[in-house]
Design an enzyme around this catalytic site. Structure first.
Site, PDB file in Angstrom:
ATOM      1  N   HIS A   1      21.290 -10.814  50.127  1.00  0.00           N
ATOM      2  CA  HIS A   1      22.059  -9.637  50.095  1.00  0.00           C
ATOM      3  C   HIS A   1      22.394  -9.049  51.408  1.00  0.00           C
ATOM      4  O   HIS A   1      21.632  -8.700  52.157  1.00  0.00           O
ATOM      5  CB  HIS A   1      20.933  -8.519  49.453  1.00  0.00           C
ATOM      6  CG  HIS A   1      20.628  -8.923  48.101  1.00  0.00           C
ATOM      7  ND1 HIS A   1      19.484  -9.867  47.860  1.00  0.00           N
ATOM      8  CD2 HIS A   1      20.847  -8.254  46.817  1.00  0.00           C
ATOM      9  CE1 HIS A   1      19.223  -9.816  46.600  1.00  0.00           C
ATOM     10  NE2 HIS A   1      20.098  -9.116  45.897  1.00  0.00           N
TER      11      HIS A   1
ATOM     12  N   HIS B   1      27.306  -7.175  48.147  1.00  0.00           N
ATOM     13  CA  HIS B   1      25.877  -6.895  47.961  1.00  0.00           C
ATOM     14  C   HIS B   1      24.765  -7.853  47.684  1.00  0.00           C
ATOM     15  O   HIS B   1      23.947  -7.878  48.376  1.00  0.00           O
ATOM     16  CB  HIS B   1      25.786  -5.962  46.581  1.00  0.00           C
ATOM     17  CG  HIS B   1      24.360  -5.722  45.984  1.00  0.00           C
ATOM     18  ND1 HIS B   1      23.909  -4.684  46.770  1.00  0.00           N
ATOM     19  CD2 HIS B   1      23.353  -6.262  45.184  1.00  0.00           C
ATOM     20  CE1 HIS B   1      22.407  -4.641  46.232  1.00  0.00           C
ATOM     21  NE2 HIS B   1      22.476  -5.365  45.219  1.00  0.00           N
TER      22      HIS B   1
ATOM     23  N   GLU C   1       2.780   8.833  35.711  1.00  0.00           N
ATOM     24  CA  GLU C   1       2.051   7.690  35.502  1.00  0.00           C
ATOM     25  C   GLU C   1       2.477   6.766  36.430  1.00  0.00           C
ATOM     26  O   GLU C   1       1.480   6.019  37.257  1.00  0.00           O
ATOM     27  CB  GLU C   1       1.908   7.228  34.202  1.00  0.00           C
ATOM     28  CG  GLU C   1       1.064   7.935  33.388  1.00  0.00           C
ATOM     29  CD  GLU C   1       1.772   8.897  32.625  1.00  0.00           C
ATOM     30  OE1 GLU C   1       1.208   9.449  31.537  1.00  0.00           O
ATOM     31  OE2 GLU C   1       3.125   9.175  32.976  1.00  0.00           O
TER      32      GLU C   1
ATOM     33  N   HIS D   1      -0.741   6.535  19.936  1.00  0.00           N
ATOM     34  CA  HIS D   1      -1.766   6.703  21.058  1.00  0.00           C
ATOM     35  C   HIS D   1      -2.771   5.785  20.786  1.00  0.00           C
ATOM     36  O   HIS D   1      -4.013   5.771  21.641  1.00  0.00           O
ATOM     37  CB  HIS D   1      -2.420   8.035  21.070  1.00  0.00           C
ATOM     38  CG  HIS D   1      -1.639   8.859  21.593  1.00  0.00           C
ATOM     39  ND1 HIS D   1      -0.316   9.402  21.212  1.00  0.00           N
ATOM     40  CD2 HIS D   1      -1.849  10.187  22.530  1.00  0.00           C
ATOM     41  CE1 HIS D   1       0.208  10.291  21.810  1.00  0.00           C
ATOM     42  NE2 HIS D   1      -0.761  11.059  22.584  1.00  0.00           N
TER      43      HIS D   1
END
Length: 641
Positions: free
Chosen positions: A29, A261, A398, A460
């Site tokens: 890159h 890029h 999280e 869950h």
């Protein structure tokens, strides 16, 4: 006033090293390194670091969140004098080189943390800043600051589009991390083209809403860059510097193009760019001597910074602060007074008591939960709240939480843990993977480990998660069956300095196990019940070990003898030598694994696996174990009848 002509020569040196590296490798890159070269030159003038000692504690931290911009990263570490040589740059992205495709901690000197997945580096920078704030709260005084460095992070549009960066920056603003400086390479280009294709939000307003100070500059105006960095270092909150840049600056026809890029520029484009900058187009991997000399000033300056810091440690008024620093840097595990357990209990409860015992003995042990500490049982009693204390309120974030803790673990003396429900480990898996790949000793505490969660239902109830994390190299998943196993799990994990560990704990109470007959939990698996001339071996972890013992007793009434093996850490157990494994799992027996999860990895050890073939359901835990076949009668039907 700095010599901007020299700055230009230094920036062009970076540009052409990066372009040559990508061209030589035919991969990489070039656009971002060329666009950020001017920023990197000015940042070099502000950075406090020591190439002679990359691990100096009070150095400024520099995180390259856009890890794909390795052309910039390796150019800088060569130019600053971290030990890379031109030959290393020529071997960019080649097998066994010091210059891999994305920066790897521990592989290339100077790299603070492994980055690659976009956005994680932003969270890592927040983690380094949080670590410094905690350390400062422990060892600084009003008259002397042993920890007073800055944390810089270079990021791009892709980093700020990833959700983790929003999570992490929200935490940073809330905690007023005033030594954190995020430099945003705003070139308005991604792989597919202009950022107009996918994002129109006002980045300034976003960060201001998150309690950051926002500064802007022309990312190619040296004096403007210098001015905003100087301002940022004086701020009383984290700072975002929006540096307006042009991707592949100086690359002629490809300047500003998304085609620069992620692909080589081409030899003709590079040659013309060098010619326009006054460099010899025939020379590759060339740095003018005066530019290299200016970059290498970092060696002398860095050595001076560290010597001054070491001298300050030896002054008499800092005796108490030195003792605090020593205690943080040299944890004494022999001081841990582990609890003992004499009744059935949930392993989330026993785990909570264990980590409190560790925290009382180890001042560098700290952590928090994703807003679940009452359920995870992870609050450290009487330990205070970050930054002065050791309980961190991460909020419901999280992914950022785990990436922040990765950086805290690499900061130096700290030993962080993070926690959530096991099913939500999905949200932090990318950071877990980086921890395992890098060898970061982070402790993941995941509770509510199975269908035993019960009434919350299948959303869950983790089914595939044990298999997923057991498949991860250099990652140790502990699923203790009682408090004693839980203690052994922590004793073992604390010794694993280059590996992360997870503690997968139950919501429901689990019975105490009898003492080991052969082997120990510290070896990952052991015989918990043994019969002479057994024809079956029942293997299990966590809550299913007690069930296996009940099955053994029921089989005995039928005249069938069985051994029972507890495997609290499957990953560690399969690393044991063949002789040990054979002493635990008799190869002459029929081997049955029992686990209230997918369990496919057990076929490495077992002839048959009694596991989950579906998601769970919403009902009390006892009913669910019965429904899905985890009862004594149903297991016996499967393996005998």
């Amino acid at each position: 006033m700095a010599d901007n002509n020299m700055r230009q020569k230094m920036a062009d040196s970076i540009r052409f090293l990066a372009a040559d590296m990508v061209q030589s490798a035919n991969s990489g890159h070039p656009g971002a390194p060329m666009g950020m070269a001017d920023i990197a030159v000015v940042l070099s003038e502000h950075l406090k670091h020591n190439p002679k000692n990359p691990s100096w504690l009070n150095r400024d931290r520099l995180v390259f969140s856009g890890g794909h911009a390795t052309g910039l990263i390796y150019s800088l570490y060569y130019l600053w004098g971290y030990g890379l040589e031109i030959e290393d740059l020529k071997n960019f992205r080649q097998l066994d080189s010091l210059t891999p495709g994305h920066p790897e901690f521990g592989h290339t000197a100077g790299v603070e943390i492994t980055t690659g997945p976009l956005g994680q580096g932003v969270a890592n920078a927040v983690g380094f800043s949080m670590a410094s704030k905690f350390m400062g709260a422990q060892v600084n005084s009003e008259t002397a600051k042993l920890i007073d460095h800055h944390v810089y992070c270079l990021c791009g549009d892709g980093d700020l589009e990833e959700g983790i960066s929003y999570e992490a920056c929200s935490i940073a603003g809330h905690n007023k991390l005033d030594n954190l400086i995020l430099i945003y390479d705003s070139n308005r280009i991604t792989i597919e083209g202009s950022t107009d294709l996918s994002i129109t939000e006002d980045i300034r307003k976003r960060f201001e809403a998150q309690a950051w100070e926002v500064l802007e500059c022309d990312g190619h105006d040296y004096d403007a860059i210098d001015s905003v960095i100087t301002q940022a270092k004086q701020a009383d909150k984290p700072v975002l510097i929006i540096a307006h840049t042009t991707i592949a600056k100086g690359a002629g026809s490809l300047e500003g193009s998304h085609h620069s890029h992620g692909a080589p520029l081409g030899e003709d484009v590079i040659a013309e760019a060098k010619k326009q900058a006054g460099f010899d187009p025939e020379k590759s991997f060339f740095v003018p001597e005066d530019a290299l000399e200016r970059f290498r000033c970092a060696i002398e300056k860095g050595d001076m910074y560290e010597r001054e810091w070491i001298h300050s440690l030896k002054t008499a008024p800092l005796m108490e602060q030195n003792e605090a620093l020593e205690a943080l840097q040299n944890p004494d595990f022999s001081r841990i007074d582990y609890p003992t357990f004499d009744k059935a209990d949930a392993t989330r409860n026993t785990n909570g008591k264990i980590i409190n015992a560790i925290a009382r003995a180890i001042p560098s042990f700290l952590g928090g939960s994703a807003d679940l500490s009452p359920s995870n049982k992870t609050y450290l009693n009487d330990m205070g709240v970050f930054p002065k204390g050791r309980n961190i309120y991460f909020g419901i974030r999280e992914h950022a939480m785990a990436s922040i803790a990765n950086a805290m673990a690499l900061y130096g003396p700290l030993m962080p843990f993070t926690s959530t429900f096991f099913v939500f480990s999905d949200y932090l898996k990318p950071a877990v993977r980086i921890a395992a790949l890098t060898g970061i000793q982070q402790f993941f505490i995941w509770t509510h480990d199975s269908i035993g969660v019960g009434e919350d239902g299948p959303t869950h109830q983790p089914i595939e998660h044990l298999s997923q994390f057991r498949a991860l190299p250099n990652f140790y998943v502990w699923r203790p069956a009682d408090g004693a196993e839980n203690v052994e799990a922590w004793k073992t994990a604390l010794r694993m300095k280059n590996s992360p560990s997870a503690f997968v704990c139950s919501r429901q109470s689990l019975a105490l196990l009898p003492e080991a007959k052969v082997g120990s939990a510290s070896q990952g698996g052991y015989l918990v019940a043994q019969e002479k001339d057994a024809t079956y071996t029942l293997m299990a972890s966590g809550s299913e070990v007690a069930l296996a013992l009940e099955v053994q007793k029921a089989l005995a009434t039928k005249g069938i003898k069985a051994n029972v093996v507890s495997v609290p850490c499957y990953d560690l157990f399969i690393e044991q030598d063949a002789q040990y494994i054979a002493s635990i799992i008799n190869p002459a027996t029929k081997r049955i694994a029992i686990e209230a999860a997918r369990g496919l990895e057990w076929y490495k050890l077992a002839d048959e696996v009694i596991g989950m073939d579906s998601f769970g359901a919403s009902a009390p835990a006892g009913q669910l174990f019965e429904k899905f076949g985890f009862s004594v009668d149903k297991i016996i039907q499967k393996i005998v009848d």
